[in-house]
Structures are given as C-alpha cells and as structure tokens.
Design an enzyme around this catalytic site. Structure first.
Site, PDB file in Angstrom:
ATOM      1  N   GLU A 327      30.891 -26.104 -12.706  1.00 20.43           N
ATOM      2  CA  GLU A 327      29.805 -26.917 -13.269  1.00 20.43           C
ATOM      3  C   GLU A 327      29.902 -28.371 -12.798  1.00 20.43           C
ATOM      4  OE1 GLU A 327      28.437 -26.603 -17.268  1.00 20.43           O
ATOM      5  OE2 GLU A 327      28.919 -24.471 -17.406  1.00 20.43           O
ATOM      6  N   ASP A 520      35.945 -20.096 -14.314  1.00 21.14           N
ATOM      7  CA  ASP A 520      35.349 -19.731 -15.603  1.00 21.14           C
ATOM      8  C   ASP A 520      34.779 -18.324 -15.440  1.00 21.14           C
ATOM      9  OD1 ASP A 520      33.844 -19.343 -17.850  1.00 21.14           O
ATOM     10  OD2 ASP A 520      32.718 -21.214 -17.709  1.00 21.14           O
ATOM     11  N   ASN A 522      33.937 -16.353 -18.000  1.00 19.97           N
ATOM     12  CA  ASN A 522      33.094 -16.002 -19.139  1.00 19.97           C
ATOM     13  C   ASN A 522      33.480 -14.652 -19.725  1.00 19.97           C
ATOM     14  OD1 ASN A 522      31.231 -18.126 -19.792  1.00 19.97           O
ATOM     15  ND2 ASN A 522      30.270 -17.788 -17.801  1.00 19.97           N
TER      16      ASN A 522
END
Length: 637
Positions: A327, A520, A522
């Site tokens: 991100e 990440d 998730n």
C-alpha cells in the site's frame, strides 16, 4: 513665469528624448542583462510550441534602470523572424510606454516621435546569423545566441526547471522534512537546497534535500530554496515557505521500545528484514474512511503528511537490510520514500497494482455486503486508466502498490523478475491449470482478472561481500475480501510457482539462494493460504473450493517445492482496528537456508487497547504493525 519655465523644460526634454538615435545610443552604452535565454521545447506531435524566458535590464529616460523578465510562447513551425519581431515589439513597447507616461504633458503640446527601435539578431552555435525563414524548432538551438542591442545571450534549450514544489502541512521536531517537487530536465541528486527559518531567511540551517527540525525551530515556519541543476546547467531557483509552524513531535516510545535503539548494522552472514503495510493515503482520504473505517482516529492523525513522517522515522529506525512495503502510494513513493531512502543508502523499486479493464459485455456478480477483513472496502476510487504498452492496452493501473528497498552497501540487484498475476494467468502457459479452473467461476474470474491488481514483486539480490550469497526476495498484497479465500489461494499458487522459477533460473552451483516471501496475505494463520505456503499443497477436493457459494469453483491441485516457514511466528494481530484484529502479515523464509536470530516483538494487547482500541493513532501511522526479524544464512548442505 514658473509655469512657463516648467513647460519649456518638458518640451525640450521631449524633443531631445524623441530622437531614436540618441535614446538607443544611450541604451547601448549603459544596458546590461542576464546572459541566458532559456527555451523549453518538446519536439513531439502533441507539443508544437516553444516557451522562452530571459531577463533584460531596461534603462528609462529618467535614468532609472529596471530588470524585466520577458517570456515568449511561439509555434515551433513558424519562421524565427516572427518570434524575433514579437520580442522586438515587446521590449520597445515597455520603453515607449514608460516614455509616454513620463512625458504625457509635453507630448500633448508637441508631436513627438516616441517609437523605439530595438535591434535583435539570432545566431547559431557557430556564430552565424540565422536566416529569418528558418523555423523556430531549428533556429533556437543549444550553443546558439540571441543578441539584443549589444547584449549577447547564450541559448539553453530545455534547461533545468522546477514545475512545482511544496513543503508538508505537518512539520515536527525530530522527523525528517522532505519537499515534494516536480522537476523537468533536471536531476534531483544534483539540485541545491537551502533551508532557513522564514523569519531569518539569510541564516542557513540546512543544505541537504531533507531537513530534520530541532527544538530551536519550534514556532517558526521553514523556508526552502531549490536550485534545479543538470550537469553544468542551472535553472531558476524556486523558494517555498511552509504553511504551518514547526511543532513538537509525538511520543516515540511505542516505536523506539520495539527497536531497542541504536540498531547496529548486520554482519555479512545476517540479514535484517522488514515487512510493512503502510495504509495508502488513497484509502484514508475519503469521508467514508474518516467517518466509518477509521472513525476511532482523529482526522489530524490520518493526514498523510503526519503519518508518513512517523512511517519514515520507524522504518529508518529498524536499520533493515531489505524492506518490503505494501500500500505505497505511487506519488508518495516518487516524491517521498524513494528520495528519502536513497539519501540513507537504499535502492528502491515500486510495483503498482494493475489489472484488465472489465469487458463491456461483462455483468458483475453481486457480493454480500460485509465488513472488510483488512478495512479495505475502498472501492475503485484509487484506479486510473492507462495504457500499459506490451502488457496490453486498456489495463488499469492503481494509484498504489508494493515497494522493495535494500541497502546498497549490503546487496546489489541481479534481476527484477516482477509479475502481475492477471497478466501471468492470461499469457503464461505455466499457469494454464489455474486459469482453466478459475474460468469456471464467473466471480473468481472477475476478481482475478478485473478487480484485484495483485502483483508478485520479485528481485534477485547478491551480497556485495560474499558473492556465494544470493537472495530471492518477493512481496505481495493479496485480494482483500473475507469471502474470497479461493481468489487469494490461486494468487498464492501463482506467486509460489513464479518464485520457484526465479530461484531455479538464478541459483548457481556453490551459491546459496534462499527465498524470502513477505507481505499482506489477508489470511489468518489457520487459512488454506498459509497452509499452502507452509505445507506445500492444497488438494483439488479440499473443502475450501466450495466453502462459499458465491466463490464456489472446481478444485485444482496446488503444490510447490519450497520449504517455507513464518519467521515471526503467529502473533495475535498484525492488523489492528476496532472491528478486526488478526494476524494477516507474514515474513516467510526457507528454513533449510536461514535460521531466525531474532524477532522484533509487537506491542502488547493492553498497550494497543489503550490506543482507542485501534490504529492508526497518534503514535502508530498505519492500521498494520511492521514485522521485523533478523535471519542468518546457514552453511550450504
């Protein structure tokens, strides 16, 4: 009598100064000017104009001289004589207007010739006068010259230039301040910087591109002058002043207590690794984010100028050898993180998320409304359409992605082997079985190809001190939706196959080349995604393929041959917001190639609960916590 004397004096003055030859002769003797004409010219089909600027000192009949900046904007196809004629008119008009203003009364009484002639000539790089019929695109060249009366200007085509510049809206003591500026025809590394307090601009307090305010700066606004340069060329400087005053920074104890500062450099045999989801600005800069997703966080602490200062301070404090980020806003990478870490000795590479455009005849499948696992029900506000060239026209490039950074003193780049998962599935036969299975589910197909811009950013690094040590480093950010386990599972399978292929291609005899796979995911520790990574397989008849009706699909047998384990274990949480607290970030490593020397502990649950029961907050800049560990190469078997 006095009135008559005054009128006669004005009349004599008007008659004398009305003589062109006398006026110009006076100008020839006394005028001086800056000796560079800067011309901006882009020779392409879209830009058909050239922009020029120079400074010229005008000597008025009163004896006062003033420096004036003259600009011109001309078609590059027109004859240069027309451009010169226009310049001649502009300079003459300035002199004539001033003359008329000073002698308005006398001019009414007598018809005075106020026309001023300015002699302008253009020369090429050899000193030969350019024929007036030559188009501007060929007449204004580097090394050429422009002569205005007796003042000779050298011509610089496409000189260094600053298009825009700004300082952060939040400036705090102890946190590095980096200007955001856009250059044209200039090298950021060659520019000069001059920092000062706005109240005393003549006293320099810094001369690097970044400046870290001290307690002496509290209550003062900062001023920065940037001088654009490229080689031996220098453009016009730009000065910016901060909108806000320097204030005291937040308590760094939560971050510093994790790092056990000072953190020493690692040995040749060790490697310190960080993985961190930064929470992209594009996902906090909406009313929905401020009022719903991150309503626990005061708006001021969501501002990216505030958060990125904390992020930079934290990342630099780990003194990591390699850093994997998720991100990362594209603009923040180029304007902030890349120059900041370059200054501290890191190379860095950004990989923006991207995916195919949804076909016009495609009907999207409705999903159940849900609270997102990773607080990423962010819609498509972050998407901008752009052509991707060889990857196919009409792809969509997201405004954020992942980034890999590594210390130049520790590693050198051998290869960048990054892939986009949607593109790989579409074009690479190695993933044909995964693509075929995915195409049996309309929703899975939509998410893999048209919604998730997931990439596997992959680089091969080599130790500068020991060429027998190589590293296959990869990072990713998997699809977010809680119900989309099968999408994440397929993305992970593509990533693992790709990483194995890269390792096979670049591993040589007598060379250790372990894999580090960070990001990440998730996915919770008990998920099939983590099982696939650690246990090397998920069968085609596993229940995961049909655990959700919307994402139900025909199973596919997924296997890989990498022996991976999580370096930081399974902490209770790596993502910590009021509605969701879970471990979803990992640093996976090859356990037969590395041993884990140390792991940076995460803040306690009691401590986190005291921060409004969620982050970001005053002390934590992201909704994720950074993972950090130190690994040691094992001897070759």
């Amino acid at each position: 009598m006095n009135y008559l004397f005054t009128m006669l004096k004005k009349l004599f003055s008007a008659l004398y100064l009305g003589s062109k030859s006398l006026l110009i002769e006076s100008q020839k003797k006394k005028m001086t000017a800056t000796n560079i004409v800067r011309v901006r010219r882009l020779d392409d089909q879209c830009t058909r104009r050239m922009h020029g600027q120079f400074t010229y000192k005008l000597l008025y009949e009163s004896g006062v001289s003033k420096e004036r900046v003259f600009n011109f904007n001309r078609l590059i196809s027109e004859p240069n004589s027309e451009a010169l004629s226009r310049l001649q008119c502009n300079i003459s008009k300035r002199l004539e207007d001033n003359y008329r203003k000073k002698n308005r009364s006398a001019a009414k009484a007598v018809d005075v010739n106020t026309e001023v002639f300015i002699d302008i000539k253009l020369f090429d790089e050899h000193g030969t006068e350019v024929d007036g019929s030559v188009p501007n695109s060929e007449a204004w060249v580097d090394g050429g010259s422009l002569k205005i009366e007796d003042v000779l200007y050298s011509i610089e085509v496409n000189p260094p230039r600053i298009l825009e510049a700004r300082l952060p809206s939040v400036i705090m003591t102890g946190f590095p301040v980096i200007p955001e500026f856009t250059l044209e025809f200039a090298d950021r590394l060659e520019c000069d910087f001059e920092w000062s307090q706005a109240a005393v601009p003549e006293v320099l307090i810094g001369c690097d591109f970044l400046y870290t305010p001290t307690v002496k700066d509290i209550g003062h606004r900062l001023t920065l002058t940037i001088i654009p340069k490229r080689g031996d060329r220098q453009g016009f400087s730009v000065t910016v002043v901060s909108d806000s005053e320097v204030k005291t920074g937040p308590d760094l104890l939560p971050i510093l207590s994790r790092q056990n500062l000072p953190v020493k450099d690692t040995s040749v045999n060790n490697c310190r690794v960080v993985s961190y989801n930064l929470l992209a600005h594009t996902y906090t800069d909406t009313e929905f984010s401020r009022k719903e997703l991150f309503s626990h966080c005061p708006v001021g602490y969501l501002e990216y100028d505030y958060r990125k200062s904390l992020i930079a301070k934290e990342l630099l404090g780990y003194n990591a050898d390699v850093i994997c980020l998720q991100e990362v806003d594209n603009s923040q990478f180029s304007n902030y993180y890349q120059p900041l870490f370059r200054f501290h000795g890191y190379s860095s590479f950004l990989c923006s998320k991207r995916h195919y455009k949804i076909p016009k005849n495609w009907h999207a499948v409705e999903e159940e409304p849900t609270v997102n696992m990773d607080c990423e029900e962010k819609g498509d506000e972050s998407l901008t359409e752009a052509s991707v060239g060889t990857e196919g026209e009409g792809q969509i490039i997201c405004s954020e992605g992942s980034a890999i950074l590594f210390k130049d003193s520790k590693f050198r780049l051998v290869a960048d082997c990054t892939i986009n998962i949607a593109t790989a599935l579409e074009t690479d036969s190695r993933y044909a079985d995964i693509k075929e299975a995915a195409m049996n589910s309309r929703l899975v197909t939509e998410k893999l190809f048209y919604r998730s811009g997931c990439c596997v950013q992959t680089v091969v690094l080599e130790s500068r001190d020991d060429k027998s040590k190589r590293l296959c480093l990869a990072t990713t950010h998997l699809y977010f939706h809680p119900l989309g386990s099968v999408v994440r599972l397929l993305q992970t399978a593509v990533a693992l196959r790709h990483i194995h292929s890269v390792k096979s291609s670049y591993k040589s005899e007598g060379c250790s080349m372990p894999v580090l796979f960070c990001g990440d995911f998730n996915s919770a520790p008990n998920s099939k995604i983590v099982q696939l990574v650690r246990s090397r397989g998920v069968s085609d008849n596993d229940g995961v393929w049909n655990e959700n009706a919307l994402y139900s699909m025909e199973g596919v047998n997924l296997q890989h041959s990498l022996y991976l384990e999580t370096a930081c274990g399974f902490p209770k949480y790596t993502n910590y917001v009021p509605q969701f607290k879970e471990c979803i970030d990992y640093i996976f490593y090859e356990k037969h190639c590395f041993s884990v020397e140390s792991v940076t502990s995460l803040p306690s649950e009691e401590f986190m609960a005291s921060h409004r029961n969620g982050i970001p907050s005053e002390n934590f800049p992201s909704d994720h916590l950074a993972l950090c560990c130190e690994l040691s190469w094992l001897p070759l078997e």
